[in-house]
Design an enzyme around this catalytic site. Structure first.
Site, PDB file in Angstrom:
ATOM      1  N   SER A 575      42.789  29.776  24.057  1.00  0.00           N
ATOM      2  CA  SER A 575      42.665  29.756  25.504  1.00  0.00           C
ATOM      3  C   SER A 575      44.011  29.359  26.121  1.00  0.00           C
ATOM      4  CB  SER A 575      41.531  28.805  25.912  1.00  0.00           C
ATOM      5  OG  SER A 575      41.093  29.082  27.206  1.00  0.00           O
ATOM      6  N   ASP A 650      34.704  38.619  26.206  1.00  0.00           N
ATOM      7  CA  ASP A 650      35.196  37.388  26.833  1.00  0.00           C
ATOM      8  C   ASP A 650      35.165  37.521  28.359  1.00  0.00           C
ATOM      9  OD1 ASP A 650      36.595  35.135  27.674  1.00  0.00           O
ATOM     10  OD2 ASP A 650      38.046  35.241  26.040  1.00  0.00           O
ATOM     11  N   HIS A 682      34.218  33.854  24.963  1.00  0.00           N
ATOM     12  CA  HIS A 682      35.501  33.163  24.906  1.00  0.00           C
ATOM     13  C   HIS A 682      35.668  32.340  23.632  1.00  0.00           C
ATOM     14  CE1 HIS A 682      39.240  31.762  26.423  1.00  0.00           C
ATOM     15  NE2 HIS A 682      38.860  30.508  26.552  1.00  0.00           N
TER      16      HIS A 682
END
Length: 706
Positions: A575, A650, A682
């Site tokens: 991320s 995602d 995600h």
């Protein structure tokens, strides 16, 4: 990144299973994090009444009831509940006490109410499509959403009553808005009397429909989500106020801009008013408003502004049920502190004047506010209380990471905590902090594996800022040898990787890698959480710039150690950490041999409005900042081996990020590796997480050679 999503990948907790003097396998480390190796905990602790009675779950299927100054016993097994209500509950899911004789549980769409005195219960079943289930304070009603509409029912007999009846799917009621930023965790707010409920409504008509590929269909199809990218059209929020008896709804809209945010909603104790924050889309201005229950505007109680951002994350708290005077949390002076306001919005006092970070308000009642905060050591989470005259007291003297539940009337505190040296401990304290009952002392069930301890230290930047670090060595560490390094990085807002908690907040797979002959290193750079405004806001308009400089301070430190192989440094993150991984490889290609970037942001203009614009402003307002922080513009600088990983579904960091950067690498004739996880969002969860970590760590081990 979203707080709850970013933290899901960043913080891998340790679990408990013990084998006699054997090596930990990677599969055990990854899949056993929770199920096998997690230290013994007390789950579902709740106070039942103001006389010190409490309850918690033992092995999830046994309900334990006790008293703060007495004994405890198992009073019910899940099979007895199922027999009473003809249910199929696998555990006491989402248990809440209605009073000292009855409780309610719900699992998926099934709700059961049970009386422990007469040992009888009954259940209702909501529609299969029901989501976002929320009970009123008195457990008379339950609200829920189906698609974009909101409903409620009595919990004694199901009858679905519509609160909204919207045909346009672009308008959504009763769900979280603003992509769960600014402390928004739910979409419905029942009033104290249960006669009314407030709810969020968002109009996403003008928000872009973003396509996600669904390969489970034959042939494949596209699922569209609403994804407002930075600088583009965003949602428009309302607050509905529904009156159950009148079957009437009044709506409130933002006063200072159609795309402003409505956050931090609370009812006053007298059930007559709502207090909430309106945040400008720029997130540099907040107005705290007061409205009557019929949607009539009363007044703006106060405002706050900032050159960087304002980020109210908590509602108004009411220390007395007899007064509408309230306490507001604000970091206007550099750290979150508590400010006491009259019901008319007059600042009465600054209740706390701490130079450390307030983390959460645990309770506000009977004239006192209980809250967790770091205290002087930013790696801790300690429990404090303060009264209406600003007299503050630390209730937890033991350093570590504490989680607390305060009893009614503030007589007792349930405190469960860990530290680097304590796997987990659960106690009951008096209101003054004295331990009066010990409920649990967990053992280190990893002791037989002989894992090395995580070493916490700190570095100091050239401008005298302290940066905390964690270093994990092999269990057979030999200072005369040279070891390769993996730097695990996140680096973004709302996350802190190095903490005074069990195993210093490290993931168990890090110890597995260390035992393969690695040093695993982590540093919390400026911009990360729990250090105050000066530390956190300095990244404004230039995400990734100062963060990389701080991380390079860590690299410099590593290279100074005699036992580090400076030619074999790898980096990995997910991320924001994926962004940092690639960013650092591009900024300092000579330092990194290999990197693995999961779910990476590659250009902030592709990220969503609520998070992206807070830290970067819009692309129109900050063209230079977006250009300088875009990885697309520096793709030609890559030298080491890079593996990029992305979930194909995602909805947080959309696949466009990875594909756009890969296209740049192709244009520059640079070879990289890419692995998609089909239909994962995600984070890669479930059994596939082992596949993920095996892929990540094998890549690092195989490529990190010179």
């Amino acid at each position: 990144m979203k707080k709850h999503l970013s933290l899901l990948f960043v913080l891998f907790f340790i679990c408990n299973f013990s084998l006699a003097q054997s090596d930990l396998s990677l599969k055990e480390a990854v899949l056993g994090q929770y199920a096998q190796f997690y230290p013994e905990h007390i789950f579902g602790f709740q106070w039942i009444d103001d006389e010190g009675s409490y309850a918690y779950l033992k092995k999830y299927q046994n309900l334990v009831v006790g008293n703060a100054e007495g004994d405890e016993e198992v009073i019910l097994h899940i099979r007895d509940l199922n027999k009473s209500v003809d249910g199929r509950f696998t555990y006491f899911a989402n248990l809440s006490w209605i009073n000292k004789e009855s409780f309610i549980v719900h699992q998926k769409q099934v709700i059961a109410k049970y009386n422990i005195k007469d040992k009888k219960g009954k259940k209702i079943k909501l529609p299969e499509q029901a989501e976002n289930i929320k009970f009123d304070p008195h457990y008379k009603y339950v609200s829920y959403s189906i698609d974009n509409n909101l409903f409620y029912s009595s919990i004694d007999e199901f009858k679905g009553i519509p609160v909204t009846n919207l045909v346009d799917l672009n308008v959504v009621s009763g769900q979280e808005i603003a992509r769960s930023e600014m402390g928004i965790t739910e979409g419905v707010f029942w009033s104290p009397t249960s006669d009314k409920l407030a709810f969020y409504q968002k109009d996403e008509t003008y928000v872009h429909d973003y396509p996600l590929l669904d390969i489970d269909k034959y042939p494949g199809s596209l699922n569209s989500i609403k994804y407002p990218m930075a600088g583009q059209k965003s949602e428009r929020a309302k607050l509905g106020i529904y009156h159950l008896k009148l079957d009437t709804t009044f709506y409130v809209t933002a006063q200072h801009g159609q795309e402003n945010y409505i956050t931090n909603v609370s009812w006053t104790p007298d059930d007559q008013f709502l207090i909430f924050a309106e945040v400008a889309r720029s997130q540099k201005h907040v107005w705290v408003h007061k409205y009557k229950y019929d949607g009539t505007f009363v007044k703006t109680l106060f405002e706050e502004q900032s050159d960087t951002w304002v980020e109210p994350e908590r509602p108004a708290y009411f220390p007395s049920n007899e007064s509408n005077d309230f306490v507001w949390v604000s970091e206007r002076d550099g750290f979150d502190n508590l400010y006491a306001y009259s019901k008319e919005g007059k600042l009465q006092s600054k209740l706390t004047n701490n130079k450390f970070v307030l983390k959460d308000v645990v309770a506000a009642e009977n004239g006192e506010v209980f809250f967790t905060a770091t205290g002087k050591n930013p790696l801790n989470t300690m429990l404090y209380k303060v009264d209406g005259k600003g007299r503050q007291k630390l209730l937890t003297k033991e350093e570590g990471t504490h989680q607390a539940v305060v009893s009614p009337c503030n007589q007792y505190v349930f405190d469960q905590y860990s530290s680097i040296d304590i796997p987990n401990k659960a106690v009951i304290r008096s209101a003054k902090g004295k331990i009066i009952k010990e409920l649990l002392v967990a053992q280190d069930k990893l002791a037989s594996y002989g894992l090395s301890s995580a070493d916490i230290s700190h570095l100091v930047t050239s401008d005298d800022v302290k940066l905390y670090t964690r270093l994990i060595k092999p269990k057979d560490f030999d200072s005369s040898k040279k070891y390769p390094v993996l730097i695990y990085v996140y680096g973004g807002p709302h996350a802190q990787l190095v903490t005074n908690s069990w195993m210093a907040g490290a993931s168990l797979w890090m110890h597995w890698l260390a035992n393969q002959g690695y040093i695993v290193f982590t540093l919390d750079n400026r911009g990360s959480a729990n250090r105050g405004v000066d530390f956190e806001h300095i990244i404004h308009r230039n995400l990734g710039e100062l963060e990389c400089k701080d991380q390079m301070k860590g690299v410099e430190y590593l290279k100074s150690l005699d036992f580090i192989d400076t030619n074999r440094i790898a980096i990995h993150g997910w991320s924001f950490g994926g962004y940092m991984t690639i960013n650092m490889m591009l900024k300092a290609p000579e330092s990194f041999n290999v990197g693995v970037a999961g779910g990476p942001v590659t250009d902030w203009k592709f990220y969503e409005v609520m998070y992206g614009e807070r830290y970067m402003d819009t692309p129109q307002e900050n063209k230079k900042g977006y250009e300088e922080t875009s990885l697309l513009n520096r793709a030609a600088d890559l030298e080491g081996d890079l593996l990029m990983i992305h979930g194909t579904s995602d909805p947080v960091v959309v696949m466009q990020h990875s594909l756009a950067l890969i296209r740049k690498f192709v244009e520059h004739e640079i070879q990289v590796d890419f692995f998609p996880y089909p239909m994962h969002e995600h984070n890669v969860r479930g059994k596939d997480r082992y596949h993920l970590m095996e892929k990540v760590l094998n890549y690092i081990i195989d490529k990190n050679v010179r």
